[in-house]
Each structure stands twice: as structure tokens, then as C-alpha cells.
Design an enzyme around this catalytic site. Structure first.
Site, PDB file in Angstrom:
ATOM      1  N   CYS A   1      37.450  16.333  17.503  1.00 40.28           N
ATOM      2  CA  CYS A   1      38.261  17.406  18.454  1.00 40.28           C
ATOM      3  C   CYS A   1      38.444  16.573  19.807  1.00 40.28           C
ATOM      4  CB  CYS A   1      37.195  18.354  18.772  1.00 40.28           C
ATOM      5  SG  CYS A   1      37.710  19.461  20.095  1.00 40.28           S
TER       6      CYS A   1
ATOM      7  N   LYS B   1      11.013   2.749   0.107  1.00 37.06           N
ATOM      8  CA  LYS B   1      10.928   4.270  -0.212  1.00 37.06           C
ATOM      9  C   LYS B   1      11.484   4.547  -1.591  1.00 37.06           C
ATOM     10  CE  LYS B   1      10.661   6.879   3.002  1.00 37.06           C
ATOM     11  NZ  LYS B   1      11.541   7.389   4.107  1.00 37.06           N
TER      12      LYS B   1
ATOM     13  N   CYS C   1      37.691  25.275  19.397  1.00 41.15           N
ATOM     14  CA  CYS C   1      38.280  25.581  20.635  1.00 41.15           C
ATOM     15  C   CYS C   1      39.771  25.296  20.363  1.00 41.15           C
ATOM     16  CB  CYS C   1      38.030  24.514  21.601  1.00 41.15           C
ATOM     17  SG  CYS C   1      38.561  22.794  21.390  1.00 41.15           S
TER      18      CYS C   1
ATOM     19  N   LYS D   1       2.800   4.617   1.203  1.00 41.26           N
ATOM     20  CA  LYS D   1       3.012   5.130   2.355  1.00 41.26           C
ATOM     21  C   LYS D   1       2.775   6.437   2.274  1.00 41.26           C
ATOM     22  CE  LYS D   1       7.097   5.285   5.472  1.00 41.26           C
ATOM     23  NZ  LYS D   1       6.892   6.696   6.062  1.00 41.26           N
TER      24      LYS D   1
ATOM     25  N   CYS E   1      40.425  21.814  15.985  1.00 41.58           N
ATOM     26  CA  CYS E   1      38.990  22.091  16.179  1.00 41.58           C
ATOM     27  C   CYS E   1      38.811  23.570  15.834  1.00 41.58           C
ATOM     28  CB  CYS E   1      38.665  21.728  17.475  1.00 41.58           C
ATOM     29  SG  CYS E   1      36.933  22.203  18.017  1.00 41.58           S
TER      30      CYS E   1
ATOM     31  N   GLU F   1       0.909  -1.304   0.041  1.00 41.84           N
ATOM     32  CA  GLU F   1      -0.055  -0.051   0.072  1.00 41.84           C
ATOM     33  C   GLU F   1       0.909   1.180   0.108  1.00 41.84           C
ATOM     34  OE1 GLU F   1      -1.518   0.600   4.257  1.00 41.84           O
ATOM     35  OE2 GLU F   1      -0.650  -1.401   4.078  1.00 41.84           O
TER      36      GLU F   1
HETATM   37  S1  IVH Z   1       2.063   0.924   9.273  1.00 43.88           S
HETATM   38  C1  IVH Z   1       3.832  -0.618  13.173  1.00 43.88           C
HETATM   39  N1  IVH Z   1       1.289   2.090   6.641  1.00 43.88           N
HETATM   40  O1  IVH Z   1       4.974   5.720   8.301  1.00 43.88           O
HETATM   41  C2  IVH Z   1       3.582  -0.076  11.898  1.00 43.88           C
HETATM   42  N2  IVH Z   1       2.775   3.463   8.049  1.00 43.88           N
HETATM   43  O2  IVH Z   1       7.732   5.032   8.917  1.00 43.88           O
HETATM   44  C3  IVH Z   1       2.715   1.245  11.611  1.00 43.88           C
HETATM   45  N3  IVH Z   1       2.834   5.750   7.237  1.00 43.88           N
HETATM   46  O3  IVH Z   1       4.606   6.521  11.757  1.00 43.88           O
HETATM   47  C4  IVH Z   1       2.670   1.971  10.530  1.00 43.88           C
HETATM   48  N4  IVH Z   1       1.685   5.343   5.308  1.00 43.88           N
HETATM   49  O4  IVH Z   1       3.356   7.689  10.057  1.00 43.88           O
HETATM   50  C5  IVH Z   1       2.016   2.051   7.964  1.00 43.88           C
HETATM   51  N5  IVH Z   1       0.295   2.713   4.888  1.00 43.88           N
HETATM   52  C6  IVH Z   1       0.861   2.816   5.976  1.00 43.88           C
HETATM   53  C7  IVH Z   1       1.576   4.160   6.186  1.00 43.88           C
HETATM   54  C8  IVH Z   1       2.276   4.340   7.299  1.00 43.88           C
HETATM   55  C9  IVH Z   1       2.465   6.209   6.196  1.00 43.88           C
HETATM   56  C10 IVH Z   1       3.771   6.332   8.353  1.00 43.88           C
HETATM   57  C11 IVH Z   1       3.116   6.258   9.880  1.00 43.88           C
HETATM   58  C12 IVH Z   1       4.510   5.622  10.461  1.00 43.88           C
HETATM   59  C13 IVH Z   1       5.710   5.716   9.382  1.00 43.88           C
HETATM   60  C14 IVH Z   1       6.493   4.733   9.750  1.00 43.88           C
END
Ligand code: IVH
Length: 713
Positions: free
Chosen positions: A452, A329, A437, A133, A434, A131
Site C-alpha cells: 500500500c 526440527k 485505505c 528438543k 489497498c 539429544e
Molecule cells: S540448548 C544456547 N537443548 O529450544 C542454547 N535447548 O530454540 C541453549 N530446547 O530456548 C538451548 N530442548 O527452550 C537446548 N535439548 C535442548 C532443548 C532446548 C528444548 C528449547 C529451549 C530453547 C529453544 C531454542
């Protein structure tokens, strides 16, 4: 406090003297704050919009002419009316974790391998959801009896801010759920669409207010308003993708749970798909990447999650991320610009970090004017192992360089265009002293970084250590941020030179003739507030203290591991004092903690054996009341607090799963049998360890016995 001198408000900005400018900024800050309060909270504007705008413009003009006079409470930094400083804290029952990141295809194959290995699945194909992000901010929405009762931001994952009133203004978030579990925390992302972001910035600009760098900042700034009526005017949206506490399961699979959330009335992302194995996941990643530009909102990658929730449970968590999910990513955004200068910053561990000062350039919606150059080898065209990078091209002041940003990380310089190098450009000579300092800066064998050697006498190291000390995951003292720490460090009357000085501040102030409250920029109330928020932090959890010490290699998760293992400051400090690097029971015990390696261990032990550093820690601790660490969720397990050893072949789970499971139940898993061992779990083929356990009379059970003991089928 400065009282606006009535004579200053008629003077043209260009004619103001410095003293008049200071007085005028104070007058404007107060007048604008009053106008904001009248407009937003009392709903009774006292001045016209035009008068209001004129004050904001005048304030900005004076700040431009006298940047050093800009106030900490400058109206230029305040959006709308309320300054977000007063949200109540909410402790998350189930922590809100982050995700491990991957940047290439190989890492996704590795992820799938790790999942199958951990679960002992061999070549069996695992199904994952894929899905987008969403690039926004995560929140947790708590429903009880189907009603929204609380909404909280992620915060540090354990404690967030109560934003219930703000969240209630968001159309995508239902106030009532039909046929929902009695208790249910729905988690997901609040975000702003591109169109709404552009319109908001236009409105802000017309009103002389602050504009936002990107939709995520706009979403965060809009949600974190003390006055929820401002949030109501901001077009925020929400996607549900996860859950916290729940009184009954939503489904058996991730996909099923998402479908259930959709039926309950939440928006879920329509691009979510089920993928069998890594090839399908990567294919889906490419499809989502192709759609990225036309979605109308920012996404920064694809999240894969193991679909079967019983497998998710077995996989469990590392210290801050789940083993059952990963974020893939999108590649970083790039731009070319001129490198104007290279500055050296000295960090809290003495590291000399080269920073590129750039001609400002927009990279993925954010204006970048600084980027990291890592270290001297990187500038010279070599990596930390001496291998040639960028075809060996070095980086020089005046060069045309390629800059990139990946997610939240600091921008980096990736490449140089030699065809545009000015003729006079000289190779960069990295300093060997440094710059702060004057102490010698040395590189130890195997270290990519020059440091340093000034230690506590180096003001840059001391200030950076203090900034770290008051930072969010550490002491997080309200009203004492990086700026204030820097100011107090250089203060003659009331200096803060080391952490302990923070906690003697009010005593010293009381004994001092020139009181903080009488200083410029301070008053009775602000000084009182500062002393109160310092007092509040005298009682502090062990993990925060360890993190705050700023020991090299000891970040938040390592601090939590150390705190969880030793339990109390006395135990931790005792063990570190006794420990000798490389040998002995205290060293062994430290290394036996899952997640603690030799480098980290040596760094902690060294810190506790360095005279000046140690004395400074002792002075700090004398001022504090350090709370013992509580083990999460392990209180009533039959193996909590026991030391167990696995030996021989396990047939129902991998060694990694067995260990993770035992630890999640509060047991310590050791690698060898000793008098401290409570229980040995021996599978077929157990050899010397089983023998030793027998000799020592330690209880021994087989894998089935273990599963029965921990109540697992
Ligand atoms: S799952 C235990 N699903 O990404 C894992 N996170 O880097 C729960 N995020 O803090 C997160 N889209 O703010 C999940 N489809 C998605 C997401 C997502 C964005 C963000 C979320 C999280 C961060 C983690």
C-alpha cells in the site's frame, strides 16, 4: 466502573437486553474474581463449587450471545484464580539464547562444515551430542551454596520473570545440591507429559475452566501462575540440558557436563548420545524420530551440540544463537481442509498479505483456522523468482488445501487437491488497491510483495505500526497491548495515531473534560495504572527504540547491532541523517557493521529521510529519555572500543574466528585501513593494507602479538 445492577442476575440469558448483558458480565467478573481470591489465596471459599461453576457457565453463555461485550478481564480467559501480570523481572547474567533451526540433512552437513571451517579443522572429525528438543518452556535455576535461590523464565533472553515459588513446587527440581559449584545456574526445559496433559484438560473441563491446546501451553500456563499453589497441583516435569553462570566448570565436554548435572540430582534425557560427524548425527536423528510417538512427551526435533567445551567457547555466538549448536526440527504436521475465503491484511510496512480462512482443522494438536498464503505469486503457483511451484497449481477460494505447521510458525498452505476443486471456483484476483485505505498498492521490481502506498494515511499501517511499537521486544507497555492500541486509534476524545501520542496521553487526558477514568471499562485505578506504566517506559534502552520504529528489515537483533555500534541516539540519528545511500563515510560505516547488509542499511537511511516518517520519529524522541547502549562483557578488555584490521594469512585461527573473538572483546573489526584504524594484525602475505598502515603510522602486530594482547594462548 459498572456496578452490577441487582436486577440483572435473575434474568434468563436469552432475555437479557444488551445493557443488561453488559451489567451482568461486570457483576459476574467481579463475583468470580472474589470467589477465586477467596479460594486460592485466602483459602476460605465463600461459595460452593456448584455455585461457582454456574457463574462461569452463565458468563460463557452471555459472552456467546454478545461476543462484542466480552470483557478484557473476562473470567473465561483466566485459569484458576490468579492472572499472571505481576511477576518480578530477573536479568539473566548470561543471556538465554535460542537455537538456529535446520529442516533437512544438507543443513546438518553445512552446519558441520561451518564449525570445522570456523575452527580451521580441515577434515578432522568433530564430535557432537545429539539429544531430543523438548517442547516446553526453558527456565534458569540459580543455586548458591548448593541451594535453589532463584528461578526465572527465559523472557526475551535478557530479562525473564521470577518464578521461584512456582518452580519450588516441581518434584524434578532439587532444592538442595550436594557438592555443587558455589554458584551454578542450571538451565533446561519444563514440560508436561501427554498423560498429565490429558488428565489436566479433563479436570479443567469438568470444572468449567479453560482447557489447553497442547502440553506446552499447559506447562506454560501452569508455571506462570501468581499463586504457586495452583502450580503445585499441576504435574510439571523438568529436563536439565544447559547452564548459565557457574563459579567452576562442570566438565570439559557437553556429555560430561550433562552427566555431572545428572549426578547432582537433575533429570537428563536418556536419549542423549555422542555422535562423531554428520552421518552419525543423522542416524541418531532417525532413531529419536522413531521413538517420538512412544516417549510420552512432546519433542519437536533433535539438538546437536559440539561436545568439546573449549571448542564451544572458541565458536562463541552470533547475535542470538550459538555457533556450536543447531536444532534439527522434525517435519511439519499436515492436514487437509477447505479454503473458505482469502482476506488481505495490511501490515505495518504496507505489505498486503493474503490470509487463508479455513474450515477449522486440527494440525498437530492445535486447531487451525487461518494460514498464510505469502503473496500473490504464491497463490498463482510461482515462487519469488518466477519458478513454478506445486506443479503450477493455483489456489482458489473453495479449494481443498493442505495445511502444515512447523514449530511455532504461522500455519501455511502447502498444496491443493485439484480433484476436489468446485466447478465454479475462479482464479483469485489479487487487489491492486489497498483494501483498508484505497491507496494504490504497487509491487516494486524484485519485491515479491505488493504494498500500500498510503504510508501514514493508511489506518491499517498506522495501527500495525502502533501494535509493533508496544510489542514485547519494543516498548512493551503494561496495559497497552494490541487491543488497547486499536481502541485508542479510533478514539475521538483521546486518540493515539502515532507513537508520540502515547506519551502525551496523560497530559491530554488531564486537559480533557471527558476523562479516561470515567469511561466504560475504565476506572480511577486502571487509568492511573496505564498512565504509570507509560511513564515507566519514558526511560528506555536505545536498542528497543530502534526496534520499535518498525523499520523494514530491522528486527530485534539488527536493532541491537545498530545500538551497540552507535552507542547513543544522538550518534545514531546523526549518522543516519548524514548518510546517503550508496556512498560516503556514514554509509560505509553502516555497511561495515557485521550483520548489516545493503538492503537493511538502505531501509534505515530511507526512513530517516522521509519527511512525514522522520517528523513522527522526532516527535516521539522528544518525549523520551533514551539510554545509551552498553556493550556486553567487553568493559575491561585491552581492545575494547578499538578499531582493528586483520590482513594476510592467519595461522592459528580462521578469519571468522579472529573477527568474532575481537568483537566479543568489544573491538570493531574493519575491512580496510584508514585514519580511524587503531591496530593492524598482519599475517604472512599482508600486502597493501600493511603498507597503508605503515604510511599512516598505525600500530602493527603479528598473530602471536595479537593473541598475547588479548590474553589467549
Ligand atoms: S540448548 C544456547 N537443548 O529450544 C542454547 N535447548 O530454540 C541453549 N530446547 O530456548 C538451548 N530442548 O527452550 C537446548 N535439548 C535442548 C532443548 C532446548 C528444548 C528449547 C529451549 C530453547 C529453544 C531454542
Amino acid at each position: 466502573m459498572h456496578q452490577g445492577d441487582a436486577a440483572t442476575d435473575g434474568i434468563a440469558v436469552a432475555d437479557l437486553t444488551e445493557d443488561q448483558a453488559r451489567a451482568e458480565l461486570a457483576r459476574l467478573a467481579a463475583a468470580i474474581a472474589r470467589a477465586n481470591a477467596a479460594y486460592h489465596t485466602e483459602d476460605a471459599p465463600e461459595i460452593s463449587d456448584a455455585e461457582y461453576d454456574a457463574m462461569k457457565v452463565r458468563n460463557a453463555e452471555i459472552e456467546q450471545l454478545f461476543p462484542h461485550l466480552k470483557r478484557a478481564d473476562s473470567p473465561s480467559d483466566v485459569v484458576g484464580g490468579a492472572v499472571a501480570e505481576g511477576f518480578a523481572k530477573v536479568t539473566h547474567e548470561v543471556r538465554m539464547l535460542s537455537l538456529a533451526n535446520a529442516f533437512d540433512d544438507d543443513s546438518i552437513h553445512d552446519f558441520d562444515d561451518q564449525v570445522r571451517r570456523f575452527l580451521g579443522l580441515g577434515d578432522e572429525v568433530v564430535s557432537y551430542t545429539a539429544e531430543p528438543k523438548i517442547d516446553g518452556l526453558s527456565v534458569s535455576l540459580r543455586y548458591e551454596g548448593g541451594r535453589l535461590v532463584q528461578a526465572a523464565t527465559r523472557g526475551d533472553g535478557s530479562v525473564g520473570e521470577n518464578v521461584t515459588a512456582n518452580v519450588r513446587t516441581i518434584d524434578d527440581i532439587p532444592h538442595v545440591l550436594n557438592e555443587a559449584p558455589d554458584v551454578l545456574e542450571v538451565r533446561g526445559e519444563i514440560y508436561m507429559s501427554h498423560a498429565d496433559f490429558a488428565a489436566l484438560n479433563e479436570r479443567q473441563e469438568n470444572a468449567g475452566g479453560k482447557t489447553f491446546a497442547n502440553p506446552r501451553n499447559a506447562a506454560a500456563g501452569s508455571l506462570r501462575q501468581l499463586d504457586a499453589s495452583i502450580t503445585r497441583d499441576r504435574p510439571l516435569m523438568f529436563f536439565a540440558y544447559a547452564w548459565g553462570t557457574h563459579s567452576e566448570p562442570l566438565a570439559d565436554t557437553q556429555m560430561g557436563a550433562i552427566e555431572r548435572l545428572r549426578q547432582l540430582g537433575f533429570q537428563t534425557n536418556r536419549l542423549t548420545a555422542l555422535c562423531k560427524g554428520p552421518a552419525a548425527m543423522l542416524a541418531r536423528y532417525r532413531e529419536i524420530e522413531l521413538q517420538r510417538a512412544t516417549l510420552g512427551y512432546d519433542i519437536d526435533g533433535v539438538v546437536y551440540k559440539v561436545n568439546d567445551l573449549s571448542l564451544q567457547r572458541r565458536l562463541g555466538y552470533r547475535s542470538t544463537t550459538p555457533r556450536w549448536a543447531i536444532a534439527h526440527k522434525f517435519p511439519a504436521e499436515l492436514a487437509w481442509t477447505r479454503l473458505e475465503a482469502i482476506d488481505i491484511q495490511v501490515g505495518r510496512t504496507g505489505a498486503l498479505s493474503p490470509v487463508a480462512r479455513l474450515k477449522p482443522v486440527t494440525v498437530g494438536g492445535v486447531v487451525v483456522s487461518n494460514a498464510t498464503l505469502h503473496n500473490e505469486d504464491y497463490i498463482a503457483g510461482r515462487d519469488s523468482r518466477g519458478q513454478v511451484i506445486r506443479g503450477g497449481k493455483d489456489i482458489r477460494v473453495g479449494d481443498w488445501v493442505q495445511v502444515y505447521r512447523a514449530g511455532d510458525v504461522i500455519p501455511k498452505v502447502a498444496d491443493v487437491d485439484l480433484s476436489k476443486r468446485p466447478e465454479a471456483a475462479e482464479p483469485y484476483v489479487f487487489p491492486s488497491v489497498c483494501p483498508e485505505c484505497g491507496s494504490e498498492a504497487v509491487r516494486e521490481a524484485g519485491d515479491a510483495v505488493r504494498r500500500c502506498t498510503g504510508g501514514m494515511i493508511c489506518p491499517a499501517q498506522a495501527v500495525e505500526k502502533l501494535k509493533h511499537f508496544v510489542s514485547r521486544g519494543a516498548f512493551d507497555i503494561e496495559g497497552l497491548g494490541a487491543k488497547q492500541v486499536e481502541m485508542f486509534y479510533h478514539d475521538d476524545q483521546l486518540p493515539i495515531k502515532e507513537p508520540a501520542d502515547i506519551f502525551t496521553l496523560s497530559r491530554r487526558d488531564a486537559a480533557n473534560l471527558s476523562k479516561l477514568k470515567n469511561r466504560e471499562g475504565w476506572g480511577d485505578k486502571s487509568a492511573g495504572n496505564l498512565f504509570a506504566s507509560i511513564e515507566e517506559r519514558r526511560v528506555i534502552p536505545l536498542n528497543r527504540v530502534i526496534f520499535a520504529l518498525g523499520i523494514r528489515h530491522v528486527g530485534e537483533s539488527a536493532s541491537a547491532l545498530l545500538a551497540g555500534h552507535y552507542g547513543s541516539w544522538a550518534a545514531f540519528e546523526g549518522a543516519m541523517t548524514r548518510a546517503e545511500i550508496g556512498a560516503g563515510p556514514d554509509w560505509e560505516e553502516l555497511l561495515n557493521i557485521d550483520g548489516v547488509g545493503e538492503v537493511l542499511a538502505a531501509s534505515v537511511v530511507t526512513t530517516f529521510h522521509q519527511g512525514a516518517e522522520r517528523a513522527s520519529i522526532d516527535r516521539l524522541v522528544a518525549e523520551l529519555d533514551i539510554e545509551d547502549a552498553v556493550r556486553r562483557g567487553a568493559v575491561d578488555s585491552p581492545v575494547a572500543g578499538k578499531t582493528v584490521v586483520f590482513t594476510g594469512t592467519l595461522e592459528k585461527m580462521s578469519r571468522a574466528e579472529a573477527k568474532a573473538r575481537a568483537e566479543s572483546l568489544g573491538a570493531k573489526v574493519a575491512g580496510s585501513v584508514s585514519a580511524k584504524t587503531d591496530l593492524v594484525i598482519a599475517g604472512p602475505g599482508a600486502g597493501s593494507k600493511a603498507k597503508k598502515a605503515e604510511e599512516l603510522g598505525i600500530e602493527m602486530i603479528d598473530e602471536d602479538g595479537w593473541l598475547a594482547l588479548i590474553g589467549s594462548p
